[in-house]
Design a protein around this motif. Structure first.
Motif, PDB file in Angstrom:
ATOM      1  N   GLY A 280      -5.683   1.107  -5.604  1.00 20.77           N
ATOM      2  CA  GLY A 280      -6.761   1.038  -6.580  1.00 20.77           C
ATOM      3  C   GLY A 280      -6.865  -0.340  -7.189  1.00 20.77           C
ATOM      4  N   THR A 281      -7.655  -0.435  -8.232  1.00 18.68           N
ATOM      5  CA  THR A 281      -7.865  -1.718  -8.893  1.00 18.68           C
ATOM      6  C   THR A 281      -7.179  -1.709 -10.256  1.00 18.68           C
ATOM      7  OG1 THR A 281      -9.939  -0.961  -9.843  1.00 18.68           O
ATOM      8  CG2 THR A 281     -10.076  -2.117  -7.743  1.00 18.68           C
ATOM      9  N   PRO A 282      -6.749  -2.870 -10.722  1.00 14.01           N
ATOM     10  CA  PRO A 282      -6.131  -2.953 -12.044  1.00 14.01           C
ATOM     11  C   PRO A 282      -7.131  -2.584 -13.133  1.00 14.01           C
ATOM     12  CG  PRO A 282      -5.682  -4.938 -10.769  1.00 14.01           C
ATOM     13  CD  PRO A 282      -6.709  -4.165 -10.017  1.00 14.01           C
ATOM     14  N   LYS A 283      -6.637  -1.919 -14.181  1.00 13.18           N
ATOM     15  CA  LYS A 283      -7.461  -1.554 -15.330  1.00 13.18           C
ATOM     16  C   LYS A 283      -7.002  -2.367 -16.524  1.00 13.18           C
ATOM     17  CE  LYS A 283      -8.087   3.134 -13.745  1.00 13.18           C
ATOM     18  NZ  LYS A 283      -7.071   4.007 -13.249  1.00 13.18           N
ATOM     19  N   LYS A 284      -7.944  -3.098 -17.153  1.00 11.98           N
ATOM     20  CA  LYS A 284      -7.617  -3.857 -18.353  1.00 11.98           C
ATOM     21  C   LYS A 284      -7.526  -2.885 -19.514  1.00 11.98           C
ATOM     22  CE  LYS A 284      -9.803  -7.729 -19.086  1.00 11.98           C
ATOM     23  NZ  LYS A 284     -10.739  -8.770 -19.562  1.00 11.98           N
TER      24      LYS A 284
ATOM     25  N   ILE B 130      -1.975  -0.513 -13.091  1.00 15.36           N
ATOM     26  CA  ILE B 130      -2.441  -0.284 -11.727  1.00 15.36           C
ATOM     27  C   ILE B 130      -1.626   0.854 -11.140  1.00 15.36           C
ATOM     28  CG2 ILE B 130      -0.951  -2.069 -10.714  1.00 15.36           C
ATOM     29  CD1 ILE B 130      -3.305  -2.527  -8.664  1.00 15.36           C
TER      30      ILE B 130
ATOM     31  N   LEU C 196       0.172  -4.565  -3.283  1.00 18.30           N
ATOM     32  CA  LEU C 196      -0.991  -4.219  -4.089  1.00 18.30           C
ATOM     33  C   LEU C 196      -1.988  -5.370  -4.016  1.00 18.30           C
ATOM     34  CD1 LEU C 196       0.885  -2.583  -7.088  1.00 18.30           C
ATOM     35  CD2 LEU C 196      -0.165  -1.459  -5.119  1.00 18.30           C
ATOM     36  N   GLU C 197      -2.814  -5.340  -2.978  1.00 20.15           N
ATOM     37  CA  GLU C 197      -3.761  -6.419  -2.675  1.00 20.15           C
ATOM     38  C   GLU C 197      -4.676  -6.748  -3.856  1.00 20.15           C
ATOM     39  OE1 GLU C 197      -4.080  -8.252   0.174  1.00 20.15           O
ATOM     40  OE2 GLU C 197      -2.484  -7.236   1.266  1.00 20.15           O
ATOM     41  N   ALA C 198      -4.997  -5.748  -4.674  1.00 20.01           N
ATOM     42  CA  ALA C 198      -5.900  -5.972  -5.809  1.00 20.01           C
ATOM     43  C   ALA C 198      -5.286  -6.878  -6.867  1.00 20.01           C
ATOM     44  CB  ALA C 198      -6.300  -4.639  -6.432  1.00 20.01           C
ATOM     45  N   THR C 199      -3.979  -7.162  -6.774  1.00 19.34           N
ATOM     46  CA  THR C 199      -3.320  -8.029  -7.751  1.00 19.34           C
ATOM     47  C   THR C 199      -3.131  -9.451  -7.225  1.00 19.34           C
ATOM     48  OG1 THR C 199      -1.078  -7.443  -7.029  1.00 19.34           O
ATOM     49  CG2 THR C 199      -2.090  -6.057  -8.738  1.00 19.34           C
ATOM     50  N   LYS C 200      -3.697  -9.763  -6.081  1.00 20.58           N
ATOM     51  CA  LYS C 200      -3.519 -11.080  -5.466  1.00 20.58           C
ATOM     52  C   LYS C 200      -3.973 -12.177  -6.430  1.00 20.58           C
ATOM     53  CE  LYS C 200      -3.728 -12.837  -0.934  1.00 20.58           C
ATOM     54  NZ  LYS C 200      -4.208 -12.603   0.404  1.00 20.58           N
TER      55      LYS C 200
END
Length: 167
Positions: free
Chosen positions: A152-156, A147, A116-120
């Motif tokens: 996709g991108t993480p959602k706060k 996520i 999950l590249e968006a969590t790098k």
């Protein structure tokens, strides 16, 4: 005039205590600073963190007591970790010196199937998967995020100190 410093950490034991009571089963003994966030597996084994040759690793402790590496890889694999569905696990991984990211691998083979590249670069304190295995929830820097495992991108979502799943 001398200063003596011990670089040895104390030992910690992971115990499995029967719900009905009785004598606890000693699962593993290791350095206290490494025994965090164990994950119980469907076959009664455990996924436990360790350090091998200066690199963080996840090991599988089989029900017969044997330890083996979870991943056959040079990259680091660290907690927190969580089961995703019946045959996958999510955890942090990355090359030495590179920021880690959430990674999904098969159980028990340890074959990486998704990064999950968006969590790098995150450093989550806790991690769980939704019961349907489609979403990861993690706490990072005092905030709860979700996520989609498909990408996709993480959602706060909200401020938080930890996250747990009540199966």
């Amino acid at each position: 005039g001398s200063l003596i410093v011990s670089t040895m950490d104390g030992q910690a034991e992971l115990l499995k205590i029967p719900a009905a009571g009785g004598v606890p089963d000693q699962v593993v003994t290791m350095a206290a600073n490494l025994l965090t966030s164990p994950v119980e597996l469907a076959d009664a084994g455990f996924l436990i963190p360790n350090q091998v040759l200066g690199r963080r690793r996840l090991l599988i402790r089989a029900p017969d007591g044997q330890l083996r590496p979870f991943l056959d890889s040079a990259e680091q694999a660290t907690p927190p970790a969580t089961l995703v569905g019946a045959n996958q696990v999510a955890f942090l991984s990355g090359a030495v010196g590179q920021p880690p990211m959430l990674t999904i691998a098969t159980m028990p083979e340890g074959r990486i199937v998704k990064r999950l590249e968006a969590t790098k670069g995150i450093a989550p304190q806790s991690l769980v998967a939704s019961p349907d295995g489609k979403t990861l929830y993690y706490v990072n820097a005092g905030e709860l995020f979700s996520i989609d495992i498909a990408g996709g991108t993480p959602k706060k979502l909200r401020p938080a100190n930890g996250v747990a799943l009540d199966p």
